[in-house]
Design a protein around this motif. Structure first.
Motif, PDB file in Angstrom:
ATOM      1  N   GLY A 128       0.756  -1.309  -0.017  1.00  0.00           N
ATOM      2  CA  GLY A 128       0.005   0.074  -0.190  1.00  0.00           C
ATOM      3  C   GLY A 128       0.826   1.092   0.192  1.00  0.00           C
ATOM      4  N   ARG A 129       0.080   2.251   0.411  1.00  0.00           N
ATOM      5  CA  ARG A 129       0.734   3.655   0.390  1.00  0.00           C
ATOM      6  C   ARG A 129       1.010   4.126   1.833  1.00  0.00           C
ATOM      7  NH1 ARG A 129      -1.361   8.099  -2.034  1.00  0.00           N
ATOM      8  NH2 ARG A 129       0.265   8.699  -3.560  1.00  0.00           N
ATOM      9  N   PHE A 130       2.471   4.559   2.227  1.00  0.00           N
ATOM     10  CA  PHE A 130       2.797   4.725   3.443  1.00  0.00           C
ATOM     11  C   PHE A 130       2.577   6.473   3.491  1.00  0.00           C
ATOM     12  CE2 PHE A 130       3.647   0.807   5.339  1.00  0.00           C
ATOM     13  CZ  PHE A 130       3.576   0.024   4.234  1.00  0.00           C
ATOM     14  N   LEU A 131       1.591   6.931   3.545  1.00  0.00           N
ATOM     15  CA  LEU A 131       1.162   8.278   3.385  1.00  0.00           C
ATOM     16  C   LEU A 131      -0.310   8.446   4.038  1.00  0.00           C
ATOM     17  CD1 LEU A 131       2.105  11.073   2.292  1.00  0.00           C
ATOM     18  CD2 LEU A 131       1.190  11.026   0.357  1.00  0.00           C
ATOM     19  N   PHE A 132      -0.493   8.839   5.290  1.00  0.00           N
ATOM     20  CA  PHE A 132      -1.856   8.961   5.715  1.00  0.00           C
ATOM     21  C   PHE A 132      -1.612   9.823   6.923  1.00  0.00           C
ATOM     22  CE2 PHE A 132      -5.419   7.910   8.242  1.00  0.00           C
ATOM     23  CZ  PHE A 132      -6.319   7.547   7.270  1.00  0.00           C
ATOM     24  N   GLY A 133      -2.539  11.073   6.770  1.00  0.00           N
ATOM     25  CA  GLY A 133      -2.369  12.163   7.775  1.00  0.00           C
ATOM     26  C   GLY A 133      -1.394  12.717   7.758  1.00  0.00           C
ATOM     27  N   TYR A 134      -0.046  12.487   7.657  1.00  0.00           N
ATOM     28  CA  TYR A 134       1.040  13.305   7.826  1.00  0.00           C
ATOM     29  C   TYR A 134       2.223  12.564   6.813  1.00  0.00           C
ATOM     30  CZ  TYR A 134       3.711   9.583  10.207  1.00  0.00           C
ATOM     31  OH  TYR A 134       4.332   8.506  10.490  1.00  0.00           O
ATOM     32  N   VAL A 135       3.191  13.483   6.406  1.00  0.00           N
ATOM     33  CA  VAL A 135       4.321  13.281   5.744  1.00  0.00           C
ATOM     34  C   VAL A 135       5.436  12.856   6.530  1.00  0.00           C
ATOM     35  CG1 VAL A 135       5.754  14.008   3.794  1.00  0.00           C
ATOM     36  CG2 VAL A 135       3.310  14.890   4.007  1.00  0.00           C
ATOM     37  N   GLY A 136       6.060  11.708   6.421  1.00  0.00           N
ATOM     38  CA  GLY A 136       7.272  11.291   7.171  1.00  0.00           C
ATOM     39  C   GLY A 136       7.659  10.094   7.361  1.00  0.00           C
ATOM     40  N   GLY A 137       6.384   9.256   7.553  1.00  0.00           N
ATOM     41  CA  GLY A 137       6.766   7.554   7.837  1.00  0.00           C
ATOM     42  C   GLY A 137       6.536   7.014   6.748  1.00  0.00           C
ATOM     43  N   GLY A 138       7.621   7.341   5.860  1.00  0.00           N
ATOM     44  CA  GLY A 138       7.510   6.650   4.295  1.00  0.00           C
ATOM     45  C   GLY A 138       8.073   5.237   4.465  1.00  0.00           C
ATOM     46  N   SER A 139       8.286   4.745   3.253  1.00  0.00           N
ATOM     47  CA  SER A 139       8.455   3.233   3.036  1.00  0.00           C
ATOM     48  C   SER A 139      10.158   3.092   2.609  1.00  0.00           C
ATOM     49  CB  SER A 139       7.537   2.617   1.787  1.00  0.00           C
ATOM     50  OG  SER A 139       7.834   3.455   0.621  1.00  0.00           O
ATOM     51  N   TYR A 140      10.826   4.122   2.281  1.00  0.00           N
ATOM     52  CA  TYR A 140      12.077   3.890   2.170  1.00  0.00           C
ATOM     53  C   TYR A 140      12.903   3.503   3.459  1.00  0.00           C
ATOM     54  CZ  TYR A 140      12.097   6.262  -2.506  1.00  0.00           C
ATOM     55  OH  TYR A 140      11.622   6.595  -3.784  1.00  0.00           O
ATOM     56  N   ALA A 141      12.596   2.486   3.999  1.00  0.00           N
ATOM     57  CA  ALA A 141      13.087   2.192   5.237  1.00  0.00           C
ATOM     58  C   ALA A 141      12.961   0.782   5.841  1.00  0.00           C
ATOM     59  CB  ALA A 141      12.349   2.839   6.570  1.00  0.00           C
ATOM     60  N   GLU A 142      13.394   0.028   6.864  1.00  0.00           N
ATOM     61  CA  GLU A 142      13.122  -1.241   7.011  1.00  0.00           C
ATOM     62  C   GLU A 142      11.887  -1.440   7.759  1.00  0.00           C
ATOM     63  OE1 GLU A 142      17.474  -3.018   7.519  1.00  0.00           O
ATOM     64  OE2 GLU A 142      17.234  -1.478   8.966  1.00  0.00           O
ATOM     65  N   TYR A 143      11.301  -0.575   8.410  1.00  0.00           N
ATOM     66  CA  TYR A 143      10.177  -0.654   9.108  1.00  0.00           C
ATOM     67  C   TYR A 143       9.217   0.738   9.037  1.00  0.00           C
ATOM     68  CZ  TYR A 143      11.823  -4.617  11.824  1.00  0.00           C
ATOM     69  OH  TYR A 143      12.560  -5.645  11.902  1.00  0.00           O
ATOM     70  N   ALA A 144       7.986   0.861   8.806  1.00  0.00           N
ATOM     71  CA  ALA A 144       7.172   1.751   8.789  1.00  0.00           C
ATOM     72  C   ALA A 144       5.891   1.649   9.317  1.00  0.00           C
ATOM     73  CB  ALA A 144       6.660   2.347   7.269  1.00  0.00           C
ATOM     74  N   ALA A 145       5.352   2.611  10.458  1.00  0.00           N
ATOM     75  CA  ALA A 145       4.028   2.468  10.794  1.00  0.00           C
ATOM     76  C   ALA A 145       2.759   3.117  10.036  1.00  0.00           C
ATOM     77  CB  ALA A 145       4.268   2.841  12.537  1.00  0.00           C
ATOM     78  N   VAL A 146       1.839   2.579   9.851  1.00  0.00           N
ATOM     79  CA  VAL A 146       0.767   3.378   8.955  1.00  0.00           C
ATOM     80  C   VAL A 146      -0.761   3.137   9.718  1.00  0.00           C
ATOM     81  CG1 VAL A 146       0.526   1.754   7.101  1.00  0.00           C
ATOM     82  CG2 VAL A 146       0.118   4.053   6.525  1.00  0.00           C
ATOM     83  N   HIS A 147      -1.629   3.904   9.367  1.00  0.00           N
ATOM     84  CA  HIS A 147      -2.790   3.883  10.041  1.00  0.00           C
ATOM     85  C   HIS A 147      -3.484   2.717   9.153  1.00  0.00           C
ATOM     86  CE1 HIS A 147      -6.880   4.868  11.018  1.00  0.00           C
ATOM     87  NE2 HIS A 147      -6.562   5.576  12.301  1.00  0.00           N
ATOM     88  N   GLU A 148      -4.473   1.771   9.708  1.00  0.00           N
ATOM     89  CA  GLU A 148      -5.099   0.838   9.097  1.00  0.00           C
ATOM     90  C   GLU A 148      -5.946   1.203   8.025  1.00  0.00           C
ATOM     91  OE1 GLU A 148      -7.748  -1.801  10.857  1.00  0.00           O
ATOM     92  OE2 GLU A 148      -8.546  -0.321  12.331  1.00  0.00           O
TER      93      GLU A 148
END
Ligand SMILES: NC(=O)c1ccc[n+]([C@@H]2O[C@H](COP(=O)([O-])OP(=O)(O)OC[C@H]3O[C@@H](n4cnc5c(N)ncnc54)[C@H](OP(=O)(O)O)[C@@H]3O)[C@@H](O)[C@H]2O)c1
Length: 314
Positions: free
Chosen positions: A87-107
């Protein structure tokens, strides 16, 4: 964890060592296996969402990603630990992106499970470009056999859009540098314009004097887009993904369309995933690179020359 992030907008992205995020209420923590590179990634660094969404620094770049749910926060209902998600790791704010080993995103983000047969690289290539192409193809409400010109057809969106337009029975004319011609023909393109050898409008004058029924322009600025629109017949449709359309001028020529903005939804992501999993649509992954080379991949996206998708693998 390793991540590609910015300390401030309009600064150079850097390889950083950051804490693994925590899954807060209604968030899932995803261990990313792959992330898809899109022009929106460097546009975000340039300030695309400045003033429109909160930005959190260090700002981890990357929108599209695929991986496995590692933890779920309080109240999560749609996902469980171990789910294979994309999916898309952009929800509600910018900065928790997917160029990383882990990302937290709203369901409630654009996020869904995907079949293991697809593989994370293929899945991560899909969300932004696939949904954009799907929604663009829906706007091409033209009869089978109608001619549609796709400008900038060799990149992520273009490669999906060609296939969707061909599936609708449209006759696709695409701009492409010669190295991509054989590949685009194999995807079903009926006519190719080498835009580097000859201006697109000159080629159209020589080959399609009556113009085209549809135009999807993925790259041109306003003056060139306006020249392309002159070759769209009255009653046809013209769309720009880069804000180049002067919509009142289109309307005065009886041309529908205008500036297109994707509205990413989980439902459309699922449609794209099904089309790929069933073999109806191919994912054109040009190259897979390790996270250590993400900065090079990002710069290459800005420079141009994409042939399908670039995917970062963790
Ligand atoms: N509005 C929206 O909602 C929305 C959504 C998604 C994407 N977009 C935008 O749509 C554009 C395309 O996205 P993408 O993901 O497909 O980008 P991409 O993967 O970078 O592909 C762009 C393609 O255009 C080609 N190109 C560049 N200049 C050209 C020109 N003058 N004439 C013909 N072809 C040219 C490039 O190859 P060569 O350089 O070799 O020609 C490349 O293959 C981007 O600007 C993106 O930001 C907008």
């Amino acid at each position: 964890m390793h991540a590609i992030a910015l300390d401030a907008l309009r600064t150079r992205p850097q390889h950083m060592e950051l804490p693994v995020p925590v899954a807060r209420a209604r968030q899932v923590l995803v261990r990313l296996e792959a992330s898809g590179v899109n022009p929106i990634d460097w546009r975000i660094g340039d300030g695309e969402f400045e003033g429109r969404l909160p930005h959190v620094f260090p700002l981890v770049l990357g929108v599209d990603g695929a991986g496995v749910v590692e933890a779920v926060g309080r109240g999560v209902q749609r996902f469980k630990i171990g789910d294979r998600v994309v999916g898309r790791f952009l929800f509600g704010y910018v900065g928790g992106g997917s160029y990383a080993e882990y990302a937290a995103v709203h369901e409630d983000a654009v996020l869904t499970t995907y079949p293991a047969s697809l593989g994370p690289g293929c899945a991560a290539a899909l969300p932004t470009a696939g949904i954009t192409a799907l929604q663009l193809s829906r706007r091409l409400d033209l009869a089978p056999g109608s001619k549609v010109l796709i400008v900038g057809a060799t990149g992520g969106v273009g490669m999906f859009l060609i296939q969707l337009a061909v599936m609708k029975g449209l006759r696709v004319i695409a701009t492409a540098a010669p190295d991509a011609h054989a590949h685009l023909r194999a995807l079903g393109v009926a006519a190719l314009i080498d835009y580097r050898a000859q201006p697109v409008v000159e080629w159209l004058d020589g080959h399609f004097v009556n113009g085209v029924d549809g135009l999807v322009d993925l790259v041109s600025e306003a003056p060139v887009f306006a020249q392309h629109v002159e070759h769209v017949r009255a009653g046809g449709i013209a769309l720009s993904t880069v804000g180049a359309a002067r919509e009142n001028e289109l309307a005065s020529c009886w041309i529908r369309g205008g500036n297109f903005e994707v509205n990413p939804t989980t439902k459309d992501l699922a449609i794209v995933l099904t089309a790929v999993a069933s073999g109806q649509m191919k994912v054109e992954v040009e190259r897979e690179v390790p996270l250590a080379q993400a900065l090079i991949a990002l710069e290459a996206s800005r420079t141009g020359g994409a042939r399908g998708k670039t995917v970062i693998v963790m």
